[in-house]
Motif scaffolding. Structure first.
Motif, short mmCIF file in Angstrom:
data_model
loop_
_atom_site.label_atom_id
_atom_site.label_comp_id
_atom_site.label_asym_id
_atom_site.label_seq_id
_atom_site.Cartn_x
_atom_site.Cartn_y
_atom_site.Cartn_z
N PRO A 180 -3.30 -4.59 -5.67
CA PRO A 180 -3.24 -3.69 -6.83
C PRO A 180 -4.07 -2.42 -6.63
CG PRO A 180 -3.66 -5.94 -7.55
CD PRO A 180 -3.74 -5.93 -6.05
N LEU A 181 -5.21 -2.54 -5.97
CA LEU A 181 -6.05 -1.39 -5.72
C LEU A 181 -5.34 -0.41 -4.79
CD1 LEU A 181 -8.77 0.04 -6.02
CD2 LEU A 181 -9.59 -1.26 -4.05
N SER A 185 -2.49 1.39 -6.69
CA SER A 185 -3.03 2.41 -7.60
C SER A 185 -3.45 3.66 -6.85
CB SER A 185 -4.23 1.86 -8.38
OG SER A 185 -3.84 0.77 -9.17
N VAL A 227 -0.32 5.58 -5.84
CA VAL A 227 0.31 6.31 -6.96
C VAL A 227 -0.48 7.59 -7.27
CG1 VAL A 227 0.77 6.19 -9.44
CG2 VAL A 227 1.41 4.28 -7.97
N LEU A 228 -1.80 7.50 -7.29
CA LEU A 228 -2.63 8.68 -7.57
C LEU A 228 -2.46 9.76 -6.51
CD1 LEU A 228 -5.93 7.04 -8.88
CD2 LEU A 228 -4.25 8.33 -10.20
#
Length: 188
Positions: free
Chosen positions: A19-20, A23, A26-27
């Protein structure tokens, strides 16, 4: 349990890190794309300023009409259903631009156009130092409140020495003054 943890350590770390990493991806992707484009919906932007004018006299449907700033007297007459059969439309300037609070008075054949509703003849100017509130009220864009303010000002502050003092004393806006400048005087 330690044996199990030792055996599946990389799997546990991968499941917690996934998940990290997603994320962060995506950023970074959003930063590389730049800001979202600005969308302007022209259907929601207001059109030209809306004004209200009173159309009376020899028209088919006299009344107060909402028109756009910059419209002309012909537009007001048309909004009122057009001129009546006995209208004397040549007695008024249909090409004149409308102002908020104007009164468009269309005379009937044989009637004389009212000062303020039509262009005033040069020798028949309204003296703002002697005119009554009723006379001032008939000027385009003046109305009852402004006519009372003009009379009160000349009684309180003395007579006007120049017509431009109407704007300088903040009795009328420049747009109304431009409309009546050819209709008024301060002398006999």
């Amino acid at each position: 349990m330690l044996a199990w943890l030792e055996r599946y350590r990389w799997l546990a770390i991968s499941l917690m890190a996934a998940p990290l990493l997603i994320s962060i991806g995506v950023l970074v992707d959003r930063q590389l794309q730049g800001p979202q484009p600005l969308e302007i919906n022209l259907a929601e932007t207001p059109s030209a300023s809306e004004i209200q004018v009173y159309v009376a006299g020899a028209v088919n449907r006299p009344g107060v009409y909402y028109l756009s700033e910059g419209d002309r007297w012909i537009d007001a007459v048309e909004a009122a259903g057009g001129p009546a059969a006995d209208a004397d439309v040549e007695a008024i300037n249909l090409a004149r631009r409308l102002q908020d609070e104007d009164q468009v008075l269309v005379p009937r054949l044989g009637e004389q156009a009212v000062l303020g509703a039509a262009e005033a003849p040069q020798n028949d100017l309204i003296n703002i130092n002697t005119a009554s509130t009723a006379t001032l009220d008939d000027l385009p864009g003046i109305g009852e409140t402004r006519s009372h303010n003009i009379v009160d000002s000349r009684e309180r502050d003395g007579p006007f020495s120049r017509i431009e003092e109407l704007v300088e004393r903040k009795l009328i806006p420049q747009s109304v003054f431009d409309q009546i400048r050819e209709l008024i005087t301060v002398g006999p």
